[in-house]
Design a protein around this motif. Sequence first.
Motif, mmCIF file in Angstrom:
data_model
loop_
_atom_site.group_PDB
_atom_site.id
_atom_site.type_symbol
_atom_site.label_atom_id
_atom_site.label_comp_id
_atom_site.label_asym_id
_atom_site.label_seq_id
_atom_site.Cartn_x
_atom_site.Cartn_y
_atom_site.Cartn_z
ATOM 1 N N PRO A 29 0.816 -1.230 0.000
ATOM 2 C CA PRO A 29 0.000 0.000 0.000
ATOM 3 C C PRO A 29 0.844 1.274 0.000
ATOM 4 C CG PRO A 29 -0.850 -1.553 1.611
ATOM 5 C CD PRO A 29 0.447 -2.096 1.118
ATOM 6 N N LYS A 30 1.957 1.259 0.729
ATOM 7 C CA LYS A 30 2.834 2.427 0.764
ATOM 8 C C LYS A 30 3.435 2.690 -0.622
ATOM 9 C CE LYS A 30 6.882 2.101 2.494
ATOM 10 N NZ LYS A 30 8.040 1.874 3.333
ATOM 11 N N ASN A 31 3.879 1.628 -1.287
ATOM 12 C CA ASN A 31 4.451 1.785 -2.624
ATOM 13 C C ASN A 31 3.399 2.198 -3.648
ATOM 14 O OD1 ASN A 31 7.035 1.182 -1.816
ATOM 15 N ND2 ASN A 31 6.845 -0.988 -2.253
ATOM 16 N N GLN A 32 2.186 1.672 -3.520
ATOM 17 C CA GLN A 32 1.112 2.080 -4.424
ATOM 18 C C GLN A 32 0.830 3.571 -4.279
ATOM 19 O OE1 GLN A 32 -2.095 -0.544 -3.369
ATOM 20 N NE2 GLN A 32 -1.675 -1.933 -5.077
ATOM 21 N N LYS A 33 0.789 4.040 -3.055
ATOM 22 C CA LYS A 33 0.538 5.462 -2.817
ATOM 23 C C LYS A 33 1.656 6.310 -3.428
ATOM 24 C CE LYS A 33 -0.489 8.712 0.885
ATOM 25 N NZ LYS A 33 -0.599 8.919 2.318
ATOM 26 N N LEU A 34 2.903 5.866 -3.273
ATOM 27 C CA LEU A 34 4.052 6.596 -3.809
ATOM 28 C C LEU A 34 4.003 6.655 -5.330
ATOM 29 C CD1 LEU A 34 6.963 7.830 -3.438
ATOM 30 C CD2 LEU A 34 7.780 5.489 -3.739
ATOM 31 N N PHE A 35 3.733 5.516 -5.975
ATOM 32 C CA PHE A 35 3.800 5.470 -7.431
ATOM 33 C C PHE A 35 2.552 6.034 -8.107
ATOM 34 C CE2 PHE A 35 7.217 2.576 -6.425
ATOM 35 C CZ PHE A 35 8.164 2.906 -7.382
ATOM 36 N N GLN A 36 1.424 6.124 -7.420
ATOM 37 C CA GLN A 36 0.211 6.679 -8.011
ATOM 38 C C GLN A 36 0.076 8.176 -7.758
ATOM 39 O OE1 GLN A 36 -2.937 4.270 -6.458
ATOM 40 N NE2 GLN A 36 -2.474 2.558 -7.825
ATOM 41 N N GLU A 37 0.961 8.734 -6.960
ATOM 42 C CA GLU A 37 0.925 10.161 -6.649
ATOM 43 C C GLU A 37 1.212 10.976 -7.907
ATOM 44 O OE1 GLU A 37 4.070 12.558 -4.073
ATOM 45 O OE2 GLU A 37 2.886 11.145 -2.888
ATOM 46 N N ASP A 38 0.442 12.022 -8.141
ATOM 47 C CA ASP A 38 0.619 12.862 -9.325
ATOM 48 C C ASP A 38 1.499 14.051 -8.961
ATOM 49 O OD1 ASP A 38 0.436 13.871 -11.860
ATOM 50 O OD2 ASP A 38 -1.551 14.769 -11.556
ATOM 51 N N ASN A 39 2.828 13.873 -9.099
ATOM 52 C CA ASN A 39 3.752 14.943 -8.741
ATOM 53 C C ASN A 39 4.651 15.357 -9.905
ATOM 54 O OD1 ASN A 39 5.269 12.652 -8.810
ATOM 55 N ND2 ASN A 39 6.025 12.779 -6.713
#
Length: 83
Positions: A29-39
């Motif tokens: 879940p932590k990695n999903q949040k990191l990679f799906q973040e629109d930055n």
Amino acid sequence: MNRQIFALQRMVRRSISSSSRRQVENNVPKNQKLFQEDNGIPVHLKGGPADALLYRTTMALTVLGTGYVVYELVSAAFPKKKD
């Protein structure tokens, strides 16, 4: 002989199927949040400096390899004249 093989099979099956000794934290879940973040960072660089280094190394090797292949093709197309 067969008895030894069966004993070995049981031992291997027991060691593989036993539960793990230590519990591993679920990082998905932590990695999903990191990679799906629109930055604005491309997904292949979101892993941090290690990803950037791996990307640059891959690009450098690709460019050098392409240059070497072109050099070899040109040298094969125009062989040196024998005197």
